[in-house]
Design a protein around this motif. Structure first.
Motif, mmCIF file in Angstrom:
data_model
loop_
_atom_site.group_PDB
_atom_site.id
_atom_site.type_symbol
_atom_site.label_atom_id
_atom_site.label_comp_id
_atom_site.label_asym_id
_atom_site.label_seq_id
_atom_site.Cartn_x
_atom_site.Cartn_y
_atom_site.Cartn_z
ATOM 1 N N SER A 35 54.562 42.120 -38.441
ATOM 2 C CA SER A 35 55.875 42.728 -39.382
ATOM 3 C C SER A 35 56.676 43.839 -38.415
ATOM 4 O O SER A 35 57.312 44.579 -39.002
ATOM 5 C CB SER A 35 55.049 43.431 -40.507
ATOM 6 N N ASP A 43 58.935 45.273 -35.333
ATOM 7 C CA ASP A 43 59.829 44.932 -34.260
ATOM 8 C C ASP A 43 60.668 46.379 -34.173
ATOM 9 O O ASP A 43 61.260 46.935 -35.004
ATOM 10 C CB ASP A 43 61.005 44.009 -34.823
ATOM 11 N N ARG A 89 67.458 44.611 -34.276
ATOM 12 C CA ARG A 89 66.611 43.239 -34.753
ATOM 13 C C ARG A 89 65.925 43.589 -36.111
ATOM 14 O O ARG A 89 65.685 42.829 -36.839
ATOM 15 C CB ARG A 89 65.604 42.924 -33.671
ATOM 16 N N GLN A 90 65.464 44.586 -36.179
ATOM 17 C CA GLN A 90 64.749 44.941 -37.292
ATOM 18 C C GLN A 90 65.618 45.118 -38.669
ATOM 19 O O GLN A 90 65.263 44.679 -39.741
ATOM 20 C CB GLN A 90 63.996 46.468 -37.390
ATOM 21 N N HIS A 113 66.229 41.460 -39.514
ATOM 22 C CA HIS A 113 64.996 41.015 -40.220
ATOM 23 C C HIS A 113 65.197 41.452 -41.706
ATOM 24 O O HIS A 113 65.179 40.608 -42.611
ATOM 25 C CB HIS A 113 63.816 41.396 -39.491
#
Lengths: 73, 264, 361
Positions: C219, C221, C226-227, C230
């Motif tokens: 879970s 990053d 990028r998070q 996501h």
């Protein structure tokens, strides 16, 4: 007695200059160099041709930057 | 010129004697210079490669400095919540008993927040291997006191040294785990010298071999350094580790073939 | 073929459904009023029936993390607990939502806060439908109101969990978990083989088979860009779930001037309340959400345009009523009636509440 001769290839850009390898070399073949790599670390290098290919430096290197070769001469 | 010729003669594929295993990715390790994590990662992966276990290995990464172990270990990996890796590993192994399952955990993860998961997985005799890195400090969060911090040892939350009256004692969880009937092989090793690396690697191989025999938990503590947290150079940190950590956390096998060795 | 019928407790039905659905692993910890789930499973020896693993963990914290490990391997894994235990699981649930892992979690709700009581309650609605742990995430939440629905929630739960790679919460309560009713039992579904899992769930960590790239379940990053991407993907998934998976039941709504909105045990009470009210000449219907996330906002809004008032009946201080208010957008009056601390309201007192809140003064 068969003699062995070794050599190493150092992935200079991955070396972090921790110096942990230096004292493990039985033939004082490796040393830190004054130059720095792209990350700003001094890196280790072989400085003479006394290497026996014992792999001590490679085995103790936390970053796995050393490749070792060895031949019988 | 002669020297160069000799060198290029030696550096040939057929003369290769040591090279970083392909089961370590090419990603630059996120660890500080000289940190034992990198060495330990590498020898765990070397054992998996040498035993041909890649297709059947699942590794569990912790929370701590090695939270990103899955970036470097080139096998299937799961990233666990802080301290919970043995619970994940329990389920993976129970659901797929033929797989090789290992956790890789630091001392904060394994011996503080994850104590319950560690003890109970060990006591149930889960057929998993725990690789436990003990550097006596919380490295990733900036060098706070850990359950393993030595008496008098300075950290960012014990800035005047660990005061046992105020902060309690360091926990020798490996000795504790060895007492449990569910553990089969418990050992404490280090990776600061080539000889120690070789010994630790042998212990890891033994643990993975035992795992295939389903004899219970195998548990390998690696006493390691934290030069950033200890505020020393890597070489000084290794020296300090030998002089201070090893007397408190002595190296060697603690439990072999399910029997606690006499000197423990 | 003749149907297989059994008289079972809700908790036992859930256990039998687990075996029949081809579940690979159950990991749990005892807590009243749901301990019968694991007791039933242990007595049934599912390791002999299907090879299913049943393990009593050292805590709910361990249980949920065992689910994380099993789900990461593409296995069908489940747990059950009751409110205090579900609170302990929130960390693991958040990690599973972040890592997009399928699983089924049963909460046989008891009254809180704290150790509260062992009697039934519905005061975990917020925790169940709005996330529960840290971070922006949602659980698909199914609210059974009968033993049969508790049984059916296992298969539905796994179908949705794997379709969306998301944890599914079955929000039952102490009354449904403990009561006995007739249950229609499914045929045994075989467990997936490892080869089937490799085919169906290529993300599963089963080992780097035949030299494929490694699979990673995480879970984490650390890169904010990028998070964020996501998180945006998670939100798109939740929107899809809201679009596709709303489940509800409408009873006597066509001529209704008032409706009860209620789920689980409260919906059963409201059935009787509706009959009592209709005898008095008050045209009452029921809208029963079966999924609480996604909530049937559109259906509630549609009713709001027809009725004089909506009474939310929930054994809580008023949690679901907030979603009803969001759905209604001021189009009709909305009130809440509930009891707390493990008290189940009587049908008559619900009717009285309806009269007092909407028809007096």
């Amino acid at each position: 007695m068969a003699k062995v001769k070794g050599d190493i290839v150092v992935d200079i850009e991955r070396c972090k200059g921790c110096e942990v390898c230096i004292d493990t070399c039985p033939t004082q073949t490796i040393a830190m160099v004054d130059a720095v790599n792209g990350k700003g670390y001094h890196y280790m290098q072989n400085v003479n041709d006394a290497c026996t290919g014992c792999t001590n430096c490679a085995i103790v290197c936390p970053d796995g930057v050393i490749t070792v070769y060895r031949v019988k001469v | 010129m002669t020297e160069t010729t000799i060198k290029s003669d030696i550096i040939k594929p057929e003369n290769l004697v040591y090279k970083k295993t392909d089961l370590m990715t090419d990603k630059v390790l996120s660890y500080c210079p000289g940190c034992g994590h990198g060495t330990t990662h590498r020898i765990v992966m070397e054992v998996i490669e040498e035993m041909g276990l890649m297709e059947d290995t699942i590794g569990i990464a912790p929370v701590g400095c090695s939270v990103l172990a899955y970036e470097f270990m080139n096998v299937d990996m799961q990233q666990a919540a802080h301290g919970r890796a043995p619970a994940l590993a329990t389920a993976v192994k129970r659901l797929m008993p033929h797989k090789t399952v290992f956790t890789y955990q630091g001392d904060g993860d394994l011996a503080a927040i994850g104590t319950a998961e560690t003890i109970h997985a060990a006591n149930r005799g889960e057929n998993i291997t725990i690789i436990f890195i003990n550097n006596g400090i919380y490295g990733m969060t900036g060098g706070q006191m850990a359950p393993t911090t030595l008496p008098g040892m300075k950290s960012s939350t014990s800035p005047y040294g660990r005061d046992l009256d105020m902060m309690g004692h360091p926990l020798k969880i490996t000795e504790l785990v060895a007492q449990l009937p569910g553990t089969h092989f418990v050992t404490r090793q280090a990776v600061h010298t080539p000889a120690n690396v070789r010994k630790t690697k042998k212990a890891i191989r033994k643990a993975f071999e035992l795992q295939q025999q389903k004899v219970g938990m195998t548990f390998i503590e690696v006493v390691s350094n934290c030069n950033s947290g200890w505020k020393m150079t890597p070489v000084q940190a290794n020296q300090w580790m030998v002089e201070n950590m090893f007397p408190f956390y002595p190296l060697g096998d603690i439990k072999v073939d399910g029997e606690i060795l006499k000197n423990n | 073929m003749e149907k297989e019928l059994r008289l079972m407790k809700g908790n036992e039905a859930f256990g039998e459904a687990a075996i029949r659905a081809g579940t690979d692993g159950y990991f749990g910890y005892p807590i009243t009023p749901q301990s019968e789930v694991m007791e039933y499973l242990m007595a049934e020896k599912p390791h002999e029936r299907t090879g299913m693993v049943v393990l009593q963990a050292e805590s709910e914290v361990a249980s949920i993390n065992m689910l994380y490990g099993g789900a990461s391997c593409g296995k069908k894994v489940m747990t059950s607990s009751s409110s205090p235990g579900i609170s302990l699981m929130q960390e693991g649930i958040s990690y599973m939502a972040g890592a997009e892992l399928p699983c089924v979690i049963l909460n046989v709700v008891r009254g809180g806060p704290g150790l509260g009581t062992i009697q039934p309650s519905q005061s975990d609605y917020f925790q169940s439908t709005k996330g529960g742990g840290h971070g922006d995430y949602r659980l698909i939440t199914i609210a059974p109101s009968s033993v049969q629905e508790m049984y059916d929630s296992v298969k539905l739960g796994f179908d949705l969990a794997f379709k969306y790679r998301n944890p599914v919460l079955v929000l039952s309560d102490g009354a449904i978990g403990q009561m006995m009713e007739k249950v229609e039992i499914d045929k045994q579904v075989p467990r997936h083989t490892e080869e089937e899992i490799r085919d169906k769930y290529p993300w599963a960590t089963l080992g780097r088979y035949k030299g494929r790239e490694r699979n990673i379940i995480t879970s984490l990053d650390l890169d904010p860009a990028r998070q964020e991407r996501h998180n945006e993907a998670l939100q798109r998934k939740y929107s899809e779930i809201e679009k596709n998976e709303v489940r509800f039941e409408k009873i006597n709504c066509d001529d209704a001037e008032y409706i009860f909105v209620a789920y689980g045990t409260s919906a059963r009470i409201c059935q009787k309340s509706m009959q009592l009210a209709r005898k008095k000449g008050i045209k009452v219907g029921i809208l029963r959400p079966i999924t609480l996330f996604p909530f049937p906002y559109a259906q509630v809004e549609e009713m709001a345009e027809q009725v004089k008032g909506i009474l939310s009946v929930e054994m809580s201080a008023g949690q679901m009523v907030e979603d009803i208010l969001l759905a209604v957008k001021g189009k009709t009056r909305v009130e809440h009636y509930g009891r707390m601390g493990g008290i189940i309201p009587s049908p008559a007192e619900v009717v009285t509440a309806l009269e007092q809140k909407f028809m007096k003064g």
